[in-house]
Design a protein around this motif. Sequence first.
Motif, PDB file in Angstrom:
ATOM      1  N   ALA A   1     -13.310  19.872 -14.949  1.00 55.43           N
ATOM      2  CA  ALA A   1     -13.402  19.631 -16.275  1.00 55.43           C
ATOM      3  C   ALA A   1     -14.041  20.085 -16.835  1.00 55.43           C
ATOM      4  O   ALA A   1     -14.483  20.466 -18.165  1.00 55.43           O
ATOM      5  CB  ALA A   1     -12.090  18.846 -16.333  1.00 55.43           C
ATOM      6  N   LEU A   2     -15.327  18.908 -16.202  1.00 54.12           N
ATOM      7  CA  LEU A   2     -16.723  19.172 -16.895  1.00 54.12           C
ATOM      8  C   LEU A   2     -17.793  19.686 -16.403  1.00 54.12           C
ATOM      9  O   LEU A   2     -18.983  20.037 -16.724  1.00 54.12           O
ATOM     10  CB  LEU A   2     -17.096  17.248 -16.659  1.00 54.12           C
ATOM     11  N   GLY A   3     -17.357  21.461 -15.542  1.00 51.98           N
ATOM     12  CA  GLY A   3     -17.982  21.746 -15.059  1.00 51.98           C
ATOM     13  C   GLY A   3     -19.065  21.162 -13.722  1.00 51.98           C
ATOM     14  O   GLY A   3     -20.434  21.822 -14.172  1.00 51.98           O
ATOM     15  N   ILE A   4     -18.935  20.432 -13.011  1.00 54.51           N
ATOM     16  CA  ILE A   4     -20.139  19.496 -12.411  1.00 54.51           C
ATOM     17  C   ILE A   4     -19.133  19.898 -10.727  1.00 54.51           C
ATOM     18  O   ILE A   4     -18.182  19.436 -10.843  1.00 54.51           O
ATOM     19  CB  ILE A   4     -19.736  17.826 -12.851  1.00 54.51           C
ATOM     20  N   GLU A   5     -20.527  20.057  -9.719  1.00 52.27           N
ATOM     21  CA  GLU A   5     -20.241  20.864  -9.090  1.00 52.27           C
ATOM     22  C   GLU A   5     -21.367  20.317  -8.311  1.00 52.27           C
ATOM     23  O   GLU A   5     -21.993  21.270  -8.204  1.00 52.27           O
ATOM     24  CB  GLU A   5     -19.735  22.504  -8.345  1.00 52.27           C
ATOM     25  N   LEU A   6     -21.612  18.827  -7.888  1.00 55.18           N
ATOM     26  CA  LEU A   6     -22.452  18.250  -7.270  1.00 55.18           C
ATOM     27  C   LEU A   6     -22.017  18.170  -5.406  1.00 55.18           C
ATOM     28  O   LEU A   6     -21.267  17.516  -5.291  1.00 55.18           O
ATOM     29  CB  LEU A   6     -22.640  17.181  -8.086  1.00 55.18           C
ATOM     30  N   SER A   7     -22.851  17.989  -4.297  1.00 57.80           N
ATOM     31  CA  SER A   7     -22.654  17.432  -3.465  1.00 57.80           C
ATOM     32  C   SER A   7     -23.401  15.994  -3.334  1.00 57.80           C
ATOM     33  O   SER A   7     -23.878  15.771  -4.431  1.00 57.80           O
ATOM     34  CB  SER A   7     -24.109  17.720  -2.281  1.00 57.80           C
ATOM     35  N   LEU A   8     -23.097  15.481  -2.690  1.00 59.67           N
ATOM     36  CA  LEU A   8     -23.258  13.867  -2.635  1.00 59.67           C
ATOM     37  C   LEU A   8     -24.923  13.586  -2.675  1.00 59.67           C
ATOM     38  O   LEU A   8     -25.903  13.234  -3.195  1.00 59.67           O
ATOM     39  CB  LEU A   8     -22.346  13.477  -0.944  1.00 59.67           C
ATOM     40  N   ALA A   9     -25.543  14.268  -1.982  1.00 57.97           N
ATOM     41  CA  ALA A   9     -26.613  14.528  -2.363  1.00 57.97           C
ATOM     42  C   ALA A   9     -27.276  14.986  -3.147  1.00 57.97           C
ATOM     43  O   ALA A   9     -28.037  14.131  -3.757  1.00 57.97           O
ATOM     44  CB  ALA A   9     -27.330  15.498  -1.348  1.00 57.97           C
ATOM     45  N   HIS A  10     -26.719  15.623  -4.428  1.00 55.00           N
ATOM     46  CA  HIS A  10     -27.005  15.778  -6.000  1.00 55.00           C
ATOM     47  C   HIS A  10     -26.684  14.670  -6.628  1.00 55.00           C
ATOM     48  O   HIS A  10     -27.418  15.030  -7.708  1.00 55.00           O
ATOM     49  CB  HIS A  10     -26.471  17.792  -5.833  1.00 55.00           C
ATOM     50  N   TRP A  11     -25.435  14.312  -6.607  1.00 57.71           N
ATOM     51  CA  TRP A  11     -24.657  13.200  -6.918  1.00 57.71           C
ATOM     52  C   TRP A  11     -26.280  12.247  -7.172  1.00 57.71           C
ATOM     53  O   TRP A  11     -26.700  11.698  -8.395  1.00 57.71           O
ATOM     54  CB  TRP A  11     -23.917  12.877  -6.716  1.00 57.71           C
ATOM     55  N   ALA A  12     -26.913  12.153  -6.302  1.00 59.59           N
ATOM     56  CA  ALA A  12     -28.327  10.803  -6.082  1.00 59.59           C
ATOM     57  C   ALA A  12     -29.306  11.533  -6.485  1.00 59.59           C
ATOM     58  O   ALA A  12     -29.929  10.953  -7.154  1.00 59.59           O
ATOM     59  CB  ALA A  12     -28.427  10.655  -4.060  1.00 59.59           C
ATOM     60  N   ALA A  13     -29.519  12.869  -6.691  1.00 58.71           N
ATOM     61  CA  ALA A  13     -31.197  13.513  -6.926  1.00 58.71           C
ATOM     62  C   ALA A  13     -30.493  13.590  -8.639  1.00 58.71           C
ATOM     63  O   ALA A  13     -31.735  13.161  -9.655  1.00 58.71           O
ATOM     64  CB  ALA A  13     -30.883  14.762  -6.234  1.00 58.71           C
ATOM     65  N   ASP A  14     -29.145  13.996  -9.061  1.00 55.30           N
ATOM     66  CA  ASP A  14     -29.180  14.151 -10.720  1.00 55.30           C
ATOM     67  C   ASP A  14     -28.214  12.835 -11.458  1.00 55.30           C
ATOM     68  O   ASP A  14     -28.848  13.239 -12.767  1.00 55.30           O
ATOM     69  CB  ASP A  14     -28.204  15.937 -10.789  1.00 55.30           C
ATOM     70  N   GLY A  15     -27.544  12.049 -11.121  1.00 58.04           N
ATOM     71  CA  GLY A  15     -26.517  11.655 -10.939  1.00 58.04           C
ATOM     72  C   GLY A  15     -27.713   9.827 -11.129  1.00 58.04           C
ATOM     73  O   GLY A  15     -27.972   9.368 -12.156  1.00 58.04           O
ATOM     74  N   LEU A  16     -27.679   9.670 -10.379  1.00 57.88           N
ATOM     75  CA  LEU A  16     -27.639   8.401  -9.604  1.00 57.88           C
ATOM     76  C   LEU A  16     -30.408   7.928 -10.056  1.00 57.88           C
ATOM     77  O   LEU A  16     -30.627   6.920 -11.037  1.00 57.88           O
ATOM     78  CB  LEU A  16     -28.352   7.457  -8.227  1.00 57.88           C
ATOM     79  N   LEU A  17     -30.374   9.040 -10.477  1.00 56.82           N
ATOM     80  CA  LEU A  17     -31.642   8.973 -10.712  1.00 56.82           C
ATOM     81  C   LEU A  17     -31.704   9.376 -12.842  1.00 56.82           C
ATOM     82  O   LEU A  17     -33.164   8.901 -12.760  1.00 56.82           O
ATOM     83  CB  LEU A  17     -32.692  10.052  -9.518  1.00 56.82           C
ATOM     84  N   ALA A  18     -31.126   9.537 -12.609  1.00 57.35           N
ATOM     85  CA  ALA A  18     -30.574   9.612 -14.154  1.00 57.35           C
ATOM     86  C   ALA A  18     -31.090   8.094 -14.637  1.00 57.35           C
ATOM     87  O   ALA A  18     -31.980   8.041 -15.835  1.00 57.35           O
ATOM     88  CB  ALA A  18     -29.775  10.172 -14.531  1.00 57.35           C
ATOM     89  N   ILE A  19     -30.679   7.129 -13.867  1.00 56.45           N
ATOM     90  CA  ILE A  19     -29.924   5.776 -14.022  1.00 56.45           C
ATOM     91  C   ILE A  19     -31.479   5.211 -14.288  1.00 56.45           C
ATOM     92  O   ILE A  19     -32.336   4.004 -14.716  1.00 56.45           O
ATOM     93  CB  ILE A  19     -29.589   4.940 -13.590  1.00 56.45           C
ATOM     94  N   PHE A  20     -32.379   5.712 -13.527  1.00 56.02           N
ATOM     95  CA  PHE A  20     -33.449   5.113 -13.004  1.00 56.02           C
ATOM     96  C   PHE A  20     -34.492   5.926 -14.030  1.00 56.02           C
ATOM     97  O   PHE A  20     -35.364   4.790 -14.255  1.00 56.02           O
ATOM     98  CB  PHE A  20     -33.660   6.071 -11.359  1.00 56.02           C
ATOM     99  N   PHE A  21     -34.292   6.867 -14.339  1.00 55.19           N
ATOM    100  CA  PHE A  21     -35.211   7.164 -15.362  1.00 55.19           C
ATOM    101  C   PHE A  21     -34.846   6.470 -16.394  1.00 55.19           C
ATOM    102  O   PHE A  21     -35.652   7.075 -18.019  1.00 55.19           O
ATOM    103  CB  PHE A  21     -35.602   8.838 -15.483  1.00 55.19           C
ATOM    104  N   PHE A  22     -33.918   6.073 -16.635  1.00 53.94           N
ATOM    105  CA  PHE A  22     -33.337   5.380 -17.710  1.00 53.94           C
ATOM    106  C   PHE A  22     -33.760   4.209 -18.108  1.00 53.94           C
ATOM    107  O   PHE A  22     -34.708   3.575 -19.320  1.00 53.94           O
ATOM    108  CB  PHE A  22     -31.998   5.233 -18.094  1.00 53.94           C
ATOM    109  N   ALA A  23     -34.260   3.577 -17.072  1.00 56.65           N
ATOM    110  CA  ALA A  23     -34.987   2.696 -17.053  1.00 56.65           C
ATOM    111  C   ALA A  23     -36.782   2.537 -17.152  1.00 56.65           C
ATOM    112  O   ALA A  23     -37.029   2.111 -17.471  1.00 56.65           O
ATOM    113  CB  ALA A  23     -35.462   1.780 -15.378  1.00 56.65           C
ATOM    114  N   VAL A  24     -37.470   4.142 -16.635  1.00 58.93           N
ATOM    115  CA  VAL A  24     -38.051   4.196 -16.275  1.00 58.93           C
ATOM    116  C   VAL A  24     -38.416   4.452 -18.241  1.00 58.93           C
ATOM    117  O   VAL A  24     -39.481   4.079 -18.946  1.00 58.93           O
ATOM    118  CB  VAL A  24     -38.858   4.920 -16.276  1.00 58.93           C
ATOM    119  N   GLY A  25     -37.352   5.012 -18.739  1.00 55.09           N
ATOM    120  CA  GLY A  25     -38.031   4.737 -20.199  1.00 55.09           C
ATOM    121  C   GLY A  25     -37.964   3.836 -21.058  1.00 55.09           C
ATOM    122  O   GLY A  25     -38.215   3.878 -22.227  1.00 55.09           O
TER     123      GLY A  25
END
Length: 434
Positions: free
Chosen positions: A66-90
């Motif tokens: 429904a949100l156009g998201i098709e990600l493996s667990l590895a991609h969830w880690a790279a695209d999702g979890l690292l977004a939180i990491f870079f939010f902390a960087v910001g």
Amino acid sequence: MTLTPRPKLFSRGEWPEAKRVAQLLRRETVGGALLLVGTLVALVWANSPWRELYADLSQYHVDIPALGIELSLAHWAADGLLAIFFFAVGLELKHEFVHGDLRDPAKAAVPIVAAASGVAVPAILYVITQKVMDGDTSGWAIPTATDIAFALAVLAVIGSHLPSALRSFLLTLAVVDDLIAITIIAIFFTSDLSLPMLATAIVPIVLFAVVARTNTHPWWLLLPLGVATWVLVLNSGIHATIAGVVLGLLVPAVKGADGHTLGERLEHRVRPISAGFCVPVFAFFAAGVSLVDEDIAAALTDPVTIGVIVGLVVGKVVGVLGATFIMARFTRADLDDDLDWSDVFGLSLLAGIGFTVSLLIGELAFGAGSDADAHVKLGVLTGSFLSAVLASLVLLRRNKVYARIHEEETRDDDADGVPDIYQRAADGATNRPD
């Protein structure tokens, strides 16, 4: 005739900022230890008889059609979890620009130039290596990043107490380094850009900025706006981690009635999640290079592997140390009395520990799971390990000096919560004769 004293590099700052940096780096040290655990588990599992299970887990899909998201667990880690990491960087970048070393152009010049040079020289050496060895220049940006958590974990392992000025310099260097890296990702690793999606993302970004600047709204309203921004940026073709750093930079750094900024309050909540979960999980999925069926000699002599190692081990030292030395000569500055150029050399070697962002750029440059990506992982792990060992050898030689400085910087004879050396510095600044 009164002689004007020469400016000092790496002089001790003010106590509030030094205290904040110390607390922040302690949390990053714990995160670095968990990162190392995640890496070791991934390496052992990927080279065990159950390595296919590791690969299947990495490629297991968790989709949200429904949100156009098709990600493996590895991609969830790279695209999702690292977004939180870079939010902390910001958030950290915003604090540095408003309250930290980057607010003073004169003081910010050295870490900014050192970070920029520490990005440019490794990239240049990587490209030269590929040209000489007839390799692939696509991964030029891989050896440009410094992993602050990994570097601090190394310091914790060897028991080295860097002086507060050097710790602040290392943190600022890594933060500017991350800003340059995320800019590189946005410009050079964006494909199939969807302008309508990108334009739509502006709406939650603006609402996020408005809510963040309005004290009448609860902070948790930022969560759905952040998620909406992430989804739209992900579907726009730009790497989703960009959303994290943009939102982090939009959080105001104005101190409230309690003496803290919204950025500090959010960082207090986000940093443990980022350092304790997001980065270690990404490392678990990204570092699992299997060498069982690999010709190790061929992999280590591959141009990509050699280019990454040369960039991290040699390029970072030449870039960071060289730029700092040139800036010192250009500004006619001396090192602080307690420090030596070997300290800067050791710090430059620590900067060669590139892990989280280097692995991410490797996947973007060559594609996750490709032969070249496996060689990137081998190069990043080897280069980071060599940098860590060399940095440990250099810094341990000065450990007695660091221990003495640490004792001076933490001594509080009047037990008022502020180390005496910072009070003497403040009194000296206040009572300095004209």
